[in-house]
Motif scaffolding. Structure first.
Motif, PDB file in Angstrom:
ATOM      1  N   ILE A 178     -17.855  76.176  37.180  1.00 47.29           N
ATOM      2  CA  ILE A 178     -18.239  77.480  36.625  1.00 47.29           C
ATOM      3  C   ILE A 178     -17.023  78.205  36.040  1.00 47.29           C
ATOM      4  N   PHE A 179     -15.916  78.214  36.783  1.00 51.00           N
ATOM      5  CA  PHE A 179     -14.725  78.968  36.375  1.00 51.00           C
ATOM      6  C   PHE A 179     -13.888  78.256  35.326  1.00 51.00           C
ATOM      7  N   GLY A 180     -14.010  76.940  35.262  1.00 48.39           N
ATOM      8  CA  GLY A 180     -13.196  76.176  34.316  1.00 48.39           C
ATOM      9  C   GLY A 180     -11.763  76.000  34.772  1.00 48.39           C
ATOM     10  N   CYS A 181     -11.553  76.029  36.097  1.00 53.61           N
ATOM     11  CA  CYS A 181     -10.213  75.832  36.646  1.00 53.61           C
ATOM     12  C   CYS A 181     -10.340  75.270  38.060  1.00 53.61           C
ATOM     13  N   LEU A 182      -9.212  74.884  38.626  1.00 57.94           N
ATOM     14  CA  LEU A 182      -9.176  74.424  40.005  1.00 57.94           C
ATOM     15  C   LEU A 182      -9.476  75.603  40.926  1.00 57.94           C
ATOM     16  N   VAL A 183     -10.288  75.375  41.956  1.00 64.22           N
ATOM     17  CA  VAL A 183     -10.609  76.422  42.935  1.00 64.22           C
ATOM     18  C   VAL A 183     -10.210  75.909  44.312  1.00 64.22           C
ATOM     19  N   ILE A 184      -9.439  76.722  45.027  1.00 70.07           N
ATOM     20  CA  ILE A 184      -9.028  76.383  46.385  1.00 70.07           C
ATOM     21  C   ILE A 184      -9.264  77.598  47.278  1.00 70.07           C
ATOM     22  N   SER A 185      -9.156  77.369  48.587  1.00 68.40           N
ATOM     23  CA  SER A 185      -9.256  78.495  49.522  1.00 68.40           C
ATOM     24  C   SER A 185      -7.894  78.726  50.143  1.00 68.40           C
ATOM     25  N   GLY A 186      -7.719  79.881  50.725  1.00 65.76           N
ATOM     26  CA  GLY A 186      -6.449  80.219  51.353  1.00 65.76           C
ATOM     27  C   GLY A 186      -6.029  79.199  52.387  1.00 65.76           C
ATOM     28  N   GLU A 187      -6.982  78.630  53.089  1.00 68.84           N
ATOM     29  CA  GLU A 187      -6.644  77.629  54.107  1.00 68.84           C
ATOM     30  C   GLU A 187      -6.044  76.374  53.471  1.00 68.84           C
ATOM     31  N   ASP A 188      -6.372  76.093  52.214  1.00 62.24           N
ATOM     32  CA  ASP A 188      -5.787  74.940  51.514  1.00 62.24           C
ATOM     33  C   ASP A 188      -4.290  75.130  51.314  1.00 62.24           C
ATOM     34  N   LEU A 189      -3.868  76.382  51.187  1.00 61.40           N
ATOM     35  CA  LEU A 189      -2.444  76.652  50.996  1.00 61.40           C
ATOM     36  C   LEU A 189      -1.641  76.423  52.266  1.00 61.40           C
ATOM     37  N   LEU A 190      -2.318  76.491  53.401  1.00 61.61           N
ATOM     38  CA  LEU A 190      -1.635  76.363  54.690  1.00 61.61           C
ATOM     39  C   LEU A 190      -1.718  74.961  55.268  1.00 61.61           C
ATOM     40  N   ALA A 191      -2.625  74.131  54.765  1.00 60.73           N
ATOM     41  CA  ALA A 191      -2.843  72.795  55.331  1.00 60.73           C
ATOM     42  C   ALA A 191      -1.979  71.767  54.598  1.00 60.73           C
ATOM     43  N   PRO A 192      -0.992  71.189  55.264  1.00 62.52           N
ATOM     44  CA  PRO A 192      -0.147  70.188  54.619  1.00 62.52           C
ATOM     45  C   PRO A 192      -0.936  68.924  54.288  1.00 62.52           C
ATOM     46  N   GLY A 193      -0.676  68.358  53.133  1.00 56.91           N
ATOM     47  CA  GLY A 193      -1.313  67.106  52.734  1.00 56.91           C
ATOM     48  C   GLY A 193      -2.779  67.196  52.400  1.00 56.91           C
ATOM     49  N   ARG A 194      -3.275  68.368  52.182  1.00 55.76           N
ATOM     50  CA  ARG A 194      -4.700  68.514  51.886  1.00 55.76           C
ATOM     51  C   ARG A 194      -4.976  68.550  50.421  1.00 55.76           C
TER      52      ARG A 194
END
Length: 62
Positions: free
Chosen positions: A46-62
């Motif tokens: 929908i947005f035309g870009c990568l979408v992540i959640s805040g928890e993705d920023l904290l999880a190494p190797g995700r």
């Protein structure tokens, strides 16, 4: 309008954010709330870009 389990937000808000992402040429949209893989994929389409959640920023190797 109620939120959608598919996107975690209402369809109107999804359209509004998509328009803003495209206008600003956003490459990554970050949600504070946890998102499922499916929600990330749907919102990314929908947005035309990568979408992540805040928890993705904290999880190494995700």
């Amino acid at each position: 309008m109620p939120f959608s389990r598919r996107t975690l937000i209402s369809s109107g808000k999804a359209r509004e954010i998509a328009q803003a992402c495209r206008a600003a040429q956003v490459e990554v949209a970050v949600f504070a709330n946890p998102l499922t893989k499916h929600q990330r994929a749907v919102l990314g389409d929908i947005f035309g870009c990568l979408v992540i959640s805040g928890e993705d920023l904290l999880a190494p190797g995700r």
